[in-house]
Design a protein around this motif. Structure first.
Motif, PDB file in Angstrom:
ATOM      1  N   GLN A  81       1.069  -1.827   0.233  1.00  0.00           N
ATOM      2  CA  GLN A  81       0.157  -0.636   0.064  1.00  0.00           C
ATOM      3  C   GLN A  81       0.780   0.977  -0.382  1.00  0.00           C
ATOM      4  OE1 GLN A  81      -2.311   0.135   3.022  1.00  0.00           O
ATOM      5  NE2 GLN A  81      -3.800   1.810   2.550  1.00  0.00           N
ATOM      6  N   PHE A  82      -0.003   2.014  -0.348  1.00  0.00           N
ATOM      7  CA  PHE A  82       1.065   3.548  -0.986  1.00  0.00           C
ATOM      8  C   PHE A  82      -0.107   4.778  -0.693  1.00  0.00           C
ATOM      9  CE2 PHE A  82       2.840   7.031  -3.812  1.00  0.00           C
ATOM     10  CZ  PHE A  82       3.774   7.254  -3.117  1.00  0.00           C
ATOM     11  N   ILE A  83       1.017   5.618   0.308  1.00  0.00           N
ATOM     12  CA  ILE A  83       0.477   6.703   0.271  1.00  0.00           C
ATOM     13  C   ILE A  83       1.062   7.781   0.180  1.00  0.00           C
ATOM     14  CG2 ILE A  83      -1.120   7.760   2.344  1.00  0.00           C
ATOM     15  CD1 ILE A  83      -1.868   5.369   3.334  1.00  0.00           C
ATOM     16  N   SER A  84       0.809   8.749  -0.539  1.00  0.00           N
ATOM     17  CA  SER A  84       1.306   9.646  -0.462  1.00  0.00           C
ATOM     18  C   SER A  84       1.153  10.774   0.230  1.00  0.00           C
ATOM     19  CB  SER A  84       1.254  10.462  -2.436  1.00  0.00           C
ATOM     20  OG  SER A  84       0.084  10.847  -2.308  1.00  0.00           O
ATOM     21  N   GLY A  85       0.615  11.322   1.126  1.00  0.00           N
ATOM     22  CA  GLY A  85       0.401  12.169   2.080  1.00  0.00           C
ATOM     23  C   GLY A  85      -1.267  12.363   2.566  1.00  0.00           C
ATOM     24  N   SER A  86      -1.032  13.155   3.556  1.00  0.00           N
ATOM     25  CA  SER A  86      -2.452  13.024   4.451  1.00  0.00           C
ATOM     26  C   SER A  86      -2.822  11.452   5.343  1.00  0.00           C
ATOM     27  CB  SER A  86      -3.429  13.043   3.348  1.00  0.00           C
ATOM     28  OG  SER A  86      -3.328  15.237   3.063  1.00  0.00           O
ATOM     29  N   GLY A  87      -2.045  10.370   5.700  1.00  0.00           N
ATOM     30  CA  GLY A  87      -2.545   9.634   6.397  1.00  0.00           C
ATOM     31  C   GLY A  87      -3.335   9.680   7.232  1.00  0.00           C
ATOM     32  N   ALA A  88      -3.691   8.373   7.571  1.00  0.00           N
ATOM     33  CA  ALA A  88      -4.822   8.066   8.160  1.00  0.00           C
ATOM     34  C   ALA A  88      -3.463   8.487  10.208  1.00  0.00           C
ATOM     35  CB  ALA A  88      -5.035   7.182   9.159  1.00  0.00           C
ATOM     36  N   LEU A  89      -4.548   8.765  11.038  1.00  0.00           N
ATOM     37  CA  LEU A  89      -3.762   8.842  12.574  1.00  0.00           C
ATOM     38  C   LEU A  89      -2.970   7.911  13.209  1.00  0.00           C
ATOM     39  CD1 LEU A  89      -6.631  10.815  13.818  1.00  0.00           C
ATOM     40  CD2 LEU A  89      -4.216  11.759  13.773  1.00  0.00           C
ATOM     41  N   SER A  90      -3.663   6.821  12.871  1.00  0.00           N
ATOM     42  CA  SER A  90      -2.943   5.126  13.360  1.00  0.00           C
ATOM     43  C   SER A  90      -1.495   4.968  12.402  1.00  0.00           C
ATOM     44  CB  SER A  90      -3.586   3.801  13.178  1.00  0.00           C
ATOM     45  OG  SER A  90      -4.502   4.118  12.071  1.00  0.00           O
ATOM     46  N   TRP A  91      -1.398   5.987  11.599  1.00  0.00           N
ATOM     47  CA  TRP A  91      -0.225   5.417  11.031  1.00  0.00           C
ATOM     48  C   TRP A  91       1.451   6.723  11.607  1.00  0.00           C
ATOM     49  CZ3 TRP A  91       0.648   1.856   7.570  1.00  0.00           C
ATOM     50  CH2 TRP A  91      -0.453   1.275   6.373  1.00  0.00           C
ATOM     51  N   THR A  92       2.329   6.020  11.986  1.00  0.00           N
ATOM     52  CA  THR A  92       3.834   6.250  12.504  1.00  0.00           C
ATOM     53  C   THR A  92       3.380   7.902  11.794  1.00  0.00           C
ATOM     54  OG1 THR A  92       4.500   4.592  13.635  1.00  0.00           O
ATOM     55  CG2 THR A  92       5.582   6.672  13.523  1.00  0.00           C
ATOM     56  N   SER A  93       3.420   9.660  12.940  1.00  0.00           N
ATOM     57  CA  SER A  93       3.310  10.548  11.963  1.00  0.00           C
ATOM     58  C   SER A  93       4.390  11.120  11.078  1.00  0.00           C
ATOM     59  CB  SER A  93       3.425  11.644  12.972  1.00  0.00           C
ATOM     60  OG  SER A  93       2.386  12.857  12.056  1.00  0.00           O
ATOM     61  N   ASP A 107      -2.917  18.370  -3.922  1.00  0.00           N
ATOM     62  CA  ASP A 107      -2.799  18.055  -2.111  1.00  0.00           C
ATOM     63  C   ASP A 107      -1.934  19.500  -2.539  1.00  0.00           C
ATOM     64  OD1 ASP A 107      -2.697  16.010  -2.063  1.00  0.00           O
ATOM     65  OD2 ASP A 107      -2.189  15.569  -3.234  1.00  0.00           O
ATOM     66  N   ALA A 108      -2.023  20.705  -0.199  1.00  0.00           N
ATOM     67  CA  ALA A 108      -0.727  21.215  -0.190  1.00  0.00           C
ATOM     68  C   ALA A 108       0.005  21.089   0.826  1.00  0.00           C
ATOM     69  CB  ALA A 108      -1.761  22.700  -0.278  1.00  0.00           C
ATOM     70  N   HIS A 109       1.016  20.983   1.300  1.00  0.00           N
ATOM     71  CA  HIS A 109       1.608  20.156   2.235  1.00  0.00           C
ATOM     72  C   HIS A 109       3.062  22.015   2.349  1.00  0.00           C
ATOM     73  CE1 HIS A 109       2.020  15.792   1.199  1.00  0.00           C
ATOM     74  NE2 HIS A 109       0.916  16.492   1.459  1.00  0.00           N
ATOM     75  N   ILE A 110       2.305  22.090   3.866  1.00  0.00           N
ATOM     76  CA  ILE A 110       3.359  23.634   4.291  1.00  0.00           C
ATOM     77  C   ILE A 110       3.951  23.697   5.738  1.00  0.00           C
ATOM     78  CG2 ILE A 110       2.864  26.184   4.850  1.00  0.00           C
ATOM     79  CD1 ILE A 110       0.056  25.625   3.342  1.00  0.00           C
ATOM     80  N   LEU A 111       5.262  22.996   5.412  1.00  0.00           N
ATOM     81  CA  LEU A 111       6.234  23.108   7.086  1.00  0.00           C
ATOM     82  C   LEU A 111       5.907  23.679   7.731  1.00  0.00           C
ATOM     83  CD1 LEU A 111       8.099  21.717   8.057  1.00  0.00           C
ATOM     84  CD2 LEU A 111       9.597  22.956   6.667  1.00  0.00           C
ATOM     85  N   GLN A 112       5.871  24.556   8.844  1.00  0.00           N
ATOM     86  CA  GLN A 112       5.683  25.282  10.607  1.00  0.00           C
ATOM     87  C   GLN A 112       6.485  25.394  10.504  1.00  0.00           C
ATOM     88  OE1 GLN A 112       2.418  27.335  10.140  1.00  0.00           O
ATOM     89  NE2 GLN A 112       1.970  26.150   8.519  1.00  0.00           N
ATOM     90  N   ASN A 113       7.117  24.248  11.036  1.00  0.00           N
ATOM     91  CA  ASN A 113       8.455  24.242  11.835  1.00  0.00           C
ATOM     92  C   ASN A 113       9.361  23.340  11.586  1.00  0.00           C
ATOM     93  OD1 ASN A 113       9.690  25.526  14.881  1.00  0.00           O
ATOM     94  ND2 ASN A 113       9.396  23.209  14.863  1.00  0.00           N
TER      95      ASN A 113
END
Length: 987
Positions: A209-221, A688-694
């Motif tokens: 299984q491949f997830i490019s982003g916005s994975g569910a909470l149970s995956w290691t962040s 998709d939008a991925h915005i680094l905050q810190n």
């Protein structure tokens, strides 16, 4: 069409990180309705009573094909064959009445196992999470590396192969050290650097299984992608097989050699044309079946790679290399009861590598090899053990538990250990020549190991239309690494004839004859431990028949320890996330999904070694009058200037991090739509939008920035940072805790960012992706996936790997927390722009066509525009040896400021890989498969990277940075054509 969409749909949200799957659907309402689910080859059989609305679901099913019957008053209304995949819940077509069942069955194409194996992005209306699932059977028919889990990501246009064709993919704007990898729910990511993973053989994998982003909470962040593989399991049916993968040796047609390149002075820079490789065979023998019918199953695999040889060259050396490998795997599944199961997988592998290095009398002349070889070897071993247990306590409560451990050992040996190491670099030709010592004798031989232990548990409770999940995980990383420079001497001669009289810093001037030598003294390391804890709770709510909403929180805790066991880094991140799935027409023909949330990722343990260790690192320059005739060690030494000393004792651990330090955070937003166009064609549109905050990074006090502030704000006796540098969040104030008064008492002081003038870390990524897919059917016997992504990545931070520097040297590894971007405020000039992985257009086409004769043709075509490259040079101040002494790490190029990512982009990249296969099915059972696979079939060797360091280091007599003759030299081409033969026999 709607019925087919339902038949192939699957739910990922309810089974994230599970080796099991499930199914769900809607049956007719009323009395006497029963749903019968069976799988004869495992003995599984269960009846389900739908609820008052006709809905039913069944979780924790072993992956495979299940027969689902809807029965009312003893009469079968409908029968379906449903494929259950790991981490998913397959949707069963809904039937309201017997009349509708008849009409539906007449309008539905036949759904075969071959068809289901080629459905990548099913329309799944029951979860907000968007993922792609690749079956093992499909991956075997596509021309990708059969032993490489990382290659799977590159079948999707949301990923690219990385700078200079890196092994590890870059996805969603993240660097390669921000992805996570799983096997049977266990996170096997190599958490020293975050790059790659400890892996099982792909031959043992059932699906990925491949997830490019916005994975569910149970995956290691994570701020990158997720790749999750599930191992093959046995059934009541006995199967066995033999698989052989053979890579052909070098030849002009089938596997031509790579190309060389030259620098601006006309000397070779990239030298690979004489490199050669022999044939490489990898073989597996496997078997699966039942130890106890319907209860206990096994899958076993033995792997072997006989010695494989390669020959590689540098300007002055030939190396004959040999590698062999053996491995074994056993996966056992125990169906304890109909509602409980235990799976245990164990794996062990051993790789032995040897290297014989020969000197060459004449540069770039393989025929001039002379003398006995210098031998070195590596013994590396891996082992893993993973257990998975699940229990469906009752209809409303279930429990899932995973525990795993793994270890990687690396032992290096060297025939010439105990003698000095001597090399020589000629700045005019760019050639480095080893004069004496073993191949790896810059450092003393050392042992290295990395171990990880992990535990994860979930409790899922169903309350009406709500499915509430509580869970937690804990991973402990331990690694030992203690390198030291060669105790017998590590010497490097420099031929700087063209730079006579030039200033190198620290009072060091190049002698008039241009000849000098430096000695390296280096020692650090120890044994380090890091702990990652995660806790999460979320609710999956069927808000209406056509709408699913999901929301929850995740708390991630990171603890990093120094070699003495003291915890020096504690960071907590609370991440809220929400998502929704809308079945627009109520028939799964059109889905609109959305996700939004905060993500973080574990701080790799390499940071422990980098900042929480005593550190000796010193370069001392000398002039010399002679050389030892045997060892070539310099004689008649006279020291030049002061040593370049970057050493420090074990720092006071409270001083190595700002007291207000927060872990990396990234906000991610996703919206997508899926449309079933025909029974076999589907379309996906995704934004998709991925915005680094810190981010966590490092700044240093070598020029007194921090010390000066403290001394002028109430603490005149402050002696400065013991470790010279401090971890902080760029753009935020530093809260320093140290012995500010010099009396042994710790105090805090806030150093405002208005004084530091450090820009906030920025990394913004936006993409728009369209994927058109066709699933195989009897009438249309082909699989096809066409994916296009437009993306833009810009900011001032590549992430946990400094890809801007890695473009110049692929050997630069991830150094999380030490990117070099913020070492000094002056280094941030010009570093905002298009980032290194900014590839604007990426297109991937992959497919397989099947003939009835058993012949098939598979292909993968990739085309993309070039990434953004930056010119790097030294800080242009000859009077500041501290800043200029760091070398070519700033965006000053030959003394002029050039913005990040503005210097060069590689030309358009295209690559076509093809696989011609034939499957022969025998009447008495068994299948023989033969494949001829060719990668880069056109042998297109596009330039993919150039050397981007404009300055050689130091200044000439006019105080102008010394130009680097290697600047813009080609340092990477697209790999040439390669040919492979595969044989698989299964019975």
């Amino acid at each position: 069409m709607a019925a087919l969409a339902l038949a192939i749909g699957c739910c990922c949200g309810l089974h994230a990180q599970s080796i099991t799957g499930g199914l769900h659907g809607t049956a007719p309402t009323g009395a006497g309705v029963v749903v019968e689910v069976t799988r004869p080859n495992t003995g599984y059989a269960k009846n389900i009573n739908p609820d008052r609305d006709g809905r039913y679901n069944l979780d924790y099913l072993v992956p495979g094909d299940y027969q689902v019957k809807v029965i009312q008053d003893g009469k079968t209304l409908d029968t379906r064959v449903i494929r259950v995949s790991p981490n998913t819940s397959a949707i069963v077509p809904s039937v309201a009445t017997a009349t509708e069942a008849k009409a539906t069955s007449l309008a539905t194409v036949t759904v075969t196992a071959n068809h289901l194996a080629t459905v990548l992005n099913p329309i799944d209306v029951s979860t907000p999470e968007l993922s792609t699932v690749y079956s093992a059977s499909l991956l075997r028919q596509l021309p990708i590396d059969p032993g490489n889990i990382y290659a799977i990501a590159n079948l999707n246009s949301t990923a690219n192969g990385g700078v200079r064709g890196s092994t590890y993919p870059q996805v969603g704007g993240a660097s390669p050290s921000e992805n996570r990898y799983y096997f049977n729910e266990f996170d096997t990511t190599y958490d020293i650097t975050g790059q790659g993973a400890i892996v099982f053989p792909q031959e043992a994998v059932d699906s990925t299984q491949f997830i490019s982003g916005s994975g569910a909470l149970s995956w290691t962040s994570t701020t990158g992608a997720i790749t999750s593989a599930t191992l093959r399991q046995g059934t009541n049916d006995f199967h066995a097989g033999y698989d052989l993968y053979y890579s052909l040796p070098n030849s002009n047609l089938l596997r031509p050699n790579g190309k060389d390149s030259y620098n601006s002075a006309g000397y070779r820079y990239l030298y690979q044309s004489p490199d050669s490789a022999g044939g490489l065979a990898t073989q597996y023998l496997w078997a699966s079946g039942a130890l106890v019918k319907d209860k206990l199953f096994f899958f076993a695999l033995l792997g072997n790679q006989p010695p494989a040889t390669t020959t590689t060259y540098t300007a002055t050396q030939r190396s004959n290399n040999s590698t062999r490998n053996s491995n074994a795997l056993l996966n056992v599944t125990w169906n304890i009861t109909d509602s409980q199961a235990l799976n245990v997988a164990g794996y062990k592998t051993k790789t032995l590598s040897s290297y014989n290095a020969y000197a060459m009398a004449d540069s770039y002349t393989p025929s001039s090899v002379y003398g006995p070889p210098a031998w070195s070897g590596i013994d590396s071993r891996q082992k893993m053990l993973i257990g998975n247990y699940h229990w469906q306590v009752n209809d409303d409560l279930s429990v899932r538990v995973m525990a795993g451990s793994m270890r990687f050992d690396y032992v290096g040996t060297d025939e010439l250990a105990g003698v000095p190491y001597v090399s020589e670099y000629d700045a005019t030709t760019g050639i480095t020549q080893q004069l004496y010592g073993g191949v790896n004798d810059q450092y003393s031989p050392y042992d290295y190991y990395y171990a990880k232990r992990g535990f994860k548990g979930d409790l899922v409770y169903t309350l009406g239309d709500h499915k509430i999940t509580f869970g937690g995980e804990k991973y402990t990383n331990i690694y030992h690494y203690a390198p030291t420079s060669n105790a017998n001497g590590n010497w490097s001669y420099l031929n700087y004839s063209a730079y006579a009289g030039s200033y190198l810093g620290n009072g060091v001037y190049v002698p008039e004859n241009g000849q000098l030598v430096y000695a390296v003294d280096y020692a650090t390391g120890g044994t380090y431990r890091s702990v990652q804890n995660g806790y999460y709770a979320y609710d999956t709510w069927q808000a209406s028949p056509n709408l699913v909403l999901e929301g929850g929180l995740r708390l991630d805790q990171m603890r990093n320890n120094a070699s003495d066991g003291t915890t020096f880094l504690r960071m907590n991140v609370l991440s809220p996330r929400i998502g929704g799935s809308w079945d627009v027409h109520g028939d799964s023909s059109l889905k609109i999904g959305a996700n939004a949330g905060r993500y973080t990722l574990p701080m790799p343990s390499n940071l422990n070694y980098l900042i929480a260790s005593a550190y000796t690192y010193k370069y001392t320059y000398y002039s010399y009058s002679g050389r030892d005739p045997i060892t070539q060690v310099p004689t008649g030494l006279s020291q030049l200037g002061e040593p370049f000393d970057y050493s420090h004792p074990l720092p006071s651990l409270v001083t190595v991090t700002s007291r207000n330090l927060e872990n990396t955070k990234q906000n991610e937003f996703q919206i997508y739509a899926q449309q079933q166009l025909t029974p076999t064609w589907s379309l996906l549109g995704q934004f998709d939008a991925h915005i680094l905050q810190n981010i966590v990074d490092q700044t240093c006090d070598n020029v007194g920035t921090i010390t000066n502030y403290v001394q002028t704000h109430g603490y005149p006796n402050y002696g400065g940072l013991t470790g010279s540098c401090i971890e902080f969040n760029p753009g935020r104030s530093i809260v320093l805790r140290d012995d500010l008064n010099g009396n042994g008492t710790l105090s805090d002081i806030t150093i405002p960012n208005s004084y530091l003038q450090m820009p906030k870390a920025r990394r913004n990524y936006y993409d728009l992706t369209f994927t058109l897919s066709h699933a195989r059917s009897d009438d249309e016997p082909y699989f096809l996936s066409a994916s296009y992504t437009w993306g833009h990545l810009y900011g001032n931070n590549d992430g946990y790997t400094n890809l801007t520097q890695q473009q110049t040297d692929a050997g630069i590894t991830a150094m999380p927390g030490q990117s070099g971007n913020y070492t000094f405020q002056q280094f941030t000039n010009g570093f905002n722009g298009n980032l290194a992985a900014d590839i604007r257009n990426n297109f991937v086409l992959n497919g397989v066509y099947y003939w009835k004769t058993g012949l098939r043709l598979g292909a993968v075509f990739n085309a993309h525009t070039g990434a953004a490259f930056s010119c790097l040079g030294i800080y242009p101040d000859p009077n500041n040896s501290t800043l200029s002494g760091y070398g070519a790490v700033t965006h000053y190029c030959g003394g002029n400021l050039e913005t990040q990512g503005s210097t060069w982009r590689p030309p358009f990249y295209m690559r076509l890989d093809m696989d011609l296969g034939y499957d022969l099915n025998f009447q008495r059972g068994g299948t023989l498969s033969l494949d001829l696979r060719v990668t880069n079939i056109t042998n297109r060797q596009t330039v993919t990277s150039r050397y981007m360091l404009a300055d050689a280091g130091g200044f000439n007599s006019n105080n102008v940075p010394i130009p680097n003759t290697n600047y813009l030299a080609i340092n990477a081409y697209q790999p040439p054509r390669a040919t492979y033969l595969y044989l698989r026999y299964t019975f």
